[in-house]
Design an enzyme around this catalytic site. Sequence first.
Site, PDB file in Angstrom:
ATOM      1  N   CYS A 193      -8.923 -25.626   8.658  1.00  0.00           N
ATOM      2  CA  CYS A 193      -7.955 -25.050   9.004  1.00  0.00           C
ATOM      3  C   CYS A 193      -7.004 -25.935  10.128  1.00  0.00           C
ATOM      4  O   CYS A 193      -7.737 -26.794  10.828  1.00  0.00           O
ATOM      5  CB  CYS A 193      -7.858 -23.660   9.541  1.00  0.00           C
ATOM      6  N   HIS A 242      -7.163 -19.295  11.996  1.00  0.00           N
ATOM      7  CA  HIS A 242      -8.474 -19.829  11.740  1.00  0.00           C
ATOM      8  C   HIS A 242      -9.322 -18.561  10.913  1.00  0.00           C
ATOM      9  O   HIS A 242      -9.780 -18.900   9.772  1.00  0.00           O
ATOM     10  CB  HIS A 242      -9.427 -19.921  12.977  1.00  0.00           C
ATOM     11  N   GLN A 273     -10.584   7.259  -6.473  1.00  0.00           N
ATOM     12  CA  GLN A 273     -11.181   8.225  -5.309  1.00  0.00           C
ATOM     13  C   GLN A 273     -12.428   8.764  -5.669  1.00  0.00           C
ATOM     14  O   GLN A 273     -12.936   8.317  -6.839  1.00  0.00           O
ATOM     15  CB  GLN A 273     -10.201   9.292  -4.836  1.00  0.00           C
ATOM     16  N   ASP A 331       0.798  -1.216   0.020  1.00  0.00           N
ATOM     17  CA  ASP A 331       0.144   0.064  -0.037  1.00  0.00           C
ATOM     18  C   ASP A 331       0.843   1.186  -0.023  1.00  0.00           C
ATOM     19  O   ASP A 331       1.945   1.036   0.615  1.00  0.00           O
ATOM     20  CB  ASP A 331      -0.788  -0.148   1.191  1.00  0.00           C
ATOM     21  N   SER A 332       0.378   2.205  -0.786  1.00  0.00           N
ATOM     22  CA  SER A 332       1.503   3.414  -0.985  1.00  0.00           C
ATOM     23  C   SER A 332       1.971   4.314  -0.021  1.00  0.00           C
ATOM     24  O   SER A 332       2.806   5.083   0.070  1.00  0.00           O
ATOM     25  CB  SER A 332       0.645   4.329  -1.866  1.00  0.00           C
ATOM     26  N   GLY A 346      -3.125  -1.692 -13.159  1.00  0.00           N
ATOM     27  CA  GLY A 346      -4.458  -2.245 -12.485  1.00  0.00           C
ATOM     28  C   GLY A 346      -4.980  -1.167 -11.949  1.00  0.00           C
ATOM     29  O   GLY A 346      -4.381   0.085 -11.629  1.00  0.00           O
ATOM     30  N   ASP A 377      -2.144   8.709  -3.050  1.00  0.00           N
ATOM     31  CA  ASP A 377      -3.222   9.278  -3.223  1.00  0.00           C
ATOM     32  C   ASP A 377      -3.449  10.071  -1.866  1.00  0.00           C
ATOM     33  O   ASP A 377      -3.081   9.869  -0.826  1.00  0.00           O
ATOM     34  CB  ASP A 377      -4.337   8.276  -3.547  1.00  0.00           C
ATOM     35  N   ASP A 403      -8.050  -6.671   0.272  1.00  0.00           N
ATOM     36  CA  ASP A 403      -7.031  -7.114   1.376  1.00  0.00           C
ATOM     37  C   ASP A 403      -7.669  -6.363   2.703  1.00  0.00           C
ATOM     38  O   ASP A 403      -8.741  -5.412   2.433  1.00  0.00           O
ATOM     39  CB  ASP A 403      -5.838  -6.046   1.356  1.00  0.00           C
ATOM     40  N   CYS A 455     -14.818 -25.875   8.978  1.00  0.00           N
ATOM     41  CA  CYS A 455     -13.419 -25.263   8.701  1.00  0.00           C
ATOM     42  C   CYS A 455     -12.491 -26.267   8.688  1.00  0.00           C
ATOM     43  O   CYS A 455     -12.278 -27.037   9.539  1.00  0.00           O
ATOM     44  CB  CYS A 455     -12.841 -24.175   9.718  1.00  0.00           C
ATOM     45  N   CYS A 495      -8.788 -25.581  13.670  1.00  0.00           N
ATOM     46  CA  CYS A 495      -9.910 -26.304  13.838  1.00  0.00           C
ATOM     47  C   CYS A 495      -9.892 -27.806  13.915  1.00  0.00           C
ATOM     48  O   CYS A 495     -10.553 -28.530  14.333  1.00  0.00           O
ATOM     49  CB  CYS A 495     -11.024 -25.991  12.824  1.00  0.00           C
ATOM     50  N   GLY A 520      -0.072   6.455   1.306  1.00  0.00           N
ATOM     51  CA  GLY A 520      -1.158   7.562   1.367  1.00  0.00           C
ATOM     52  C   GLY A 520      -2.095   7.379   2.537  1.00  0.00           C
ATOM     53  O   GLY A 520      -2.396   8.484   3.074  1.00  0.00           O
ATOM     54  N   PHE A 521      -2.790   6.506   2.724  1.00  0.00           N
ATOM     55  CA  PHE A 521      -3.793   6.203   3.567  1.00  0.00           C
ATOM     56  C   PHE A 521      -3.115   6.738   5.092  1.00  0.00           C
ATOM     57  O   PHE A 521      -3.752   7.393   5.986  1.00  0.00           O
ATOM     58  CB  PHE A 521      -4.556   4.921   3.469  1.00  0.00           C
TER      59      PHE A 521
END
Length: 419
Positions: free
Chosen positions: A349, A378, A230, A101-102, A257, A180, A309, A347, A352, A104-105
Amino acid sequence: MSAYKEQLLSFSFDIKHAQGNSLARVGTINTPHGAIQTPAFIPVGTKATVKSVLPEAMADLGAQALLSNAYHLYLQPGADILDEAGGLGEFMNWPSPTFTDSGGFQVLSLGVGFKKVLAMDAQTFRRDDVIAGNKDRLAHVDDEGVTFKSHLDGSMHRFTPEVSMQVQHQIGADIMFAFDECTTLHNTRPYQELAMDRTYAWAIRCLDEHKRLTDDRATKPYQALFGVIQGAQYEDLRKKAATDLGSLESSGQSFDGFGIGGALDKGQLGTIVSWVNQILPENKPRHLLGIGAPEDLFVGVENGCDTFDCVLASRIARTSAVYTMEGRFNLSNSRFKRDFTPIDDECDCYTCTHYTRAYMHHVFRGKEIISATLATIHNERFIVRLVDQMRQALLDGNFSDMKADFLGRYTHRSGQARD
Ligand SMILES: [Zn+2]
């Protein structure tokens, strides 16, 4: 071209199956570190680790790629360290594809002290002074970039589109995001317009710097760059962003993308995503940023998003909250003290198939470190598998039935979350 060079440049997206009556599709994203079958959920390892879980266990539970964060890795240990190590995947012993992730957030959210779970309701209140007027804020945005104070040691730093690209190239993930300005639903419409214009100007600068760095570092594996759409909850702004960034080309380079980001009103998630995905180039992958609650993943997939994500699966696991087919609950609740069944008997996993709710209750109550590991395995498996099942349902032509079955049983609702 040599086979080696082709391998270095191997980023592509193939659509295998598209639904006639919806935007949903099944495809493969090819990166220099391998393929991602989409739709796919990408677990988050913010600081080059999925907290408490070994990378081998993440691979075992079906994670096809991991997403880390440029802001956090820039502050610690420093992007140059990852570059020297041979890139993010090599550094954290994860041979498969990676995203970053850039930042920016993060520079803005940590800077102005937003809650980590963004408000997903456009009706509460709208004030730009959340960003503009607070004296204690740690970030200042201008047309050139963002100046912010480190949440670790209070030191001052500045991110510009160029710096974000340099940092992300050093970190070396297969897929990066353009820098951004991330707004919130609390901002006014005029501020959303301003931030969108700024994000567009920054997108051009990201493409130019990305092109320069790609040429400069020609011996490194190709890193794909996604533009970020945005526009908050406004139809005209979202469509304009998708049109402008979807066709943008600079330095002979266009985006590989797209990420759909910014303030997302949960009640309108499907509508917003469909506005954007009807316009974005069909042959390029689309990532829905910070979305990973089960009910939202269905909305994202049916409206044409390919990857997702969200930090929620691992974050809530550490507080003893787990996803199950019947909804979300807390293992520390005393009703599990003598419950010798798995967290979720459907599940597959590691947790579990080897442990009971009674054991999980015990390790959470005793604050044992293994509680985080087992619960995270899990939850990540639950979400990864759910999206895998959506992919299979699209291929089998029964996505609507599968969605109705799942949501008929699953009851909990939760928000958007990014680290
Ligand atoms: Zn499980």
